[in-house]
Design an enzyme around this catalytic site. Structure first.
Site, PDB file in Angstrom:
ATOM      1  N   ASP A  80      -6.224   1.651  12.618  1.00 20.60           N
ATOM      2  CA  ASP A  80      -7.505   0.965  12.349  1.00 20.60           C
ATOM      3  C   ASP A  80      -8.576   0.617  13.619  1.00 20.60           C
ATOM      4  O   ASP A  80      -9.691   0.682  13.498  1.00 20.60           O
ATOM      5  CB  ASP A  80      -7.162  -0.472  11.867  1.00 20.60           C
ATOM      6  CG  ASP A  80      -6.796  -0.305  10.405  1.00 20.60           C
ATOM      7  OD1 ASP A  80      -5.495   0.079  10.462  1.00 20.60           O
ATOM      8  OD2 ASP A  80      -7.374  -0.427   9.465  1.00 20.60           O
TER       9      ASP A  80
ATOM     10  N   GLN B 128       0.737  -1.207  -0.064  1.00 24.51           N
ATOM     11  CA  GLN B 128      -0.027  -0.154   0.166  1.00 24.51           C
ATOM     12  C   GLN B 128       0.759   1.348   0.023  1.00 24.51           C
ATOM     13  O   GLN B 128       0.673   2.381  -0.647  1.00 24.51           O
ATOM     14  CB  GLN B 128      -0.737   0.187   1.199  1.00 24.51           C
ATOM     15  CG  GLN B 128      -2.064  -0.897   1.296  1.00 24.51           C
ATOM     16  CD  GLN B 128      -1.772  -2.170   1.847  1.00 24.51           C
ATOM     17  OE1 GLN B 128      -0.685  -2.596   1.949  1.00 24.51           O
ATOM     18  NE2 GLN B 128      -2.755  -3.099   2.391  1.00 24.51           N
TER      19      GLN B 128
END
Ligand code: MRU
Length: 346
Positions: free
Chosen positions: A237, A196
């Site tokens: 997260d 990513q």
């Protein structure tokens, strides 16, 4: 952001297929809850806030064609779709936060007809998107003053516009600092196994003409030891009431390294990424992903057949390594056990 990561367009949830970047910028239209589930599970859309937004649209899509004859029947269907979408990925709390918010809105509007309630749910999903965009801007404003002119920032995974409604979390702080006229350069960890950092963060920063250098994950300590990093900025997260938090695998190593080298380590996240029902990081469910993600790179096998693989998608960093959290409500200092719950007091 030069592109819209997730939006509502012509009766569908439109996303960028992030598995194809940087080679191809392709949009996908998701028209059913099943398509949203698949897009989240297979990381076509990813990043905690973006997952939450997609799930909110997914809930609407899941009941759009309902034939429910009563409110209680509709609520049953909504609960089913909430559970279904919630099974797509376990770690980012934004997914569950958005789904619960949608369910609550339905419950609070029991007097509406089914048609009206559907409209109301679509409006709520759009509101979740709008609020996330505003939160990105506010986090940028709250954090930019911490970044000195000329600073070199290290970041991990992608915590930018592609991970959110727009603008981002960690990258929002960088974008804002640049808008203020500061010269900032960025090192982006490539972020194995799914890259990513190399694919998405580097693409996004390059599109915005911010100088970016990609490094392999195992190079960060060397750079820090040479005095080349002024601050580490990452997203999250799921952040617990004690400040322990989950983020992309590799974040914990960076936090320990930053602490040893006395480099500030900032976590940038909206309130929707906090889960104060959890007291410590060991309670966070950590997603394990398919072995193929490590065994193969772009279809080519790199690990001998029959060799064991372990592929946790996230790790947990203890709150003691976090210099500060940066949220849309401002910065949050230690002791986190006191300051984080305070964020949620009315
Ligand atoms: O597996 P991913 O790509 O969804 O993981 C994303 C991250 O770990 C991000 O750093 C996190 O969601 C914060 S994004 C604003």
């Amino acid at each position: 952001m030069p592109v819209e990561t997730v939006c509502w367009s012509s009766g569908a949830c439109r996303i960028i297929d992030q598995t194809l970047l940087p080679e191809r910028l392709k949009y996908l239209k998701l028209r059913t809850a099943e398509e949203v589930w698949g897009a989240i599970r297979h990381l076509r859309i990813r990043g905690a806030p973006a997952i939450g937004i997609a799930a909110a649209f997914g809930l609407y899509l899941g009941i759009r064609k309902t034939k429910a004859a009563s409110f209680s029947q509709l609520m049953k269907e909504i609960s089913h779709v909430v559970d279904y979408l919630g099974s797509s990925r376990p770690t980012a709390v934004n997914l569950f936060w958005a789904l619960e918010r949608m369910r609550r809105v339905a419950l609070e509007n029991s007097s509406l007809s089914t048609a009206q309630l559907k409209k109301c749910l679509l409006a709520e999903a759009k509101r979740i998107l709008d609020e996330d965009i505003k939160a990105g801007r506010a986090m940028g404003d709250a954090g930019a003053h911490l970044i000195p002119d000329g600073a070199t920032i290290l970041t991990h995974c992608n915590a930018g516009g592609l991970a959110t409604g727009s603008y981002g979390t960690a990258l929002a702080v960088i974008y804002r600092a640049v808008e203020q006229g500061k010269k900032i350069s960025v090192y982006a960890d490539e972020t194995r196994p799914l890259l990513q950092g190399a694919r998405l963060t580097a693409w996004e920063l390059a599109q915005n003409r911010i100088p970016v250098t990609v490094i392999c994950d195992n190079m960060a300590g060397y750079l820090m030891s040479m005095g080349k990093i002024d601050a580490v900025l990452v997203g999250a997260d799921r952040i617990t009431a004690s400040g322990d938090f989950a983020n992309k695998i590799g974040t914990y190593s960076l936090a320990v390294l930053a602490s040893v080298h006395k480099i500030p380590f900032y976590v940038v996240a909206p309130l929707s990424s906090f889960d104060i029902t959890l007291k410590s990081g060991c309670e966070i469910p950590i997603e394990e992903r398919p072995h193929e993600e490590i065994q193969f790179i772009r279809g080519k096998r790199i690990v001998p057949e029959g060799v064991n693989i372990f592929n946790p998608a996230f790790d947990v960093t203890p709150g003691r390594y976090v210099t500060m959290f940066i949220t849309e409500k401002g910065v949050v200092h230690p002791p986190y056990k006191k300051t984080i719950p305070k964020l949620f007091e009315r």
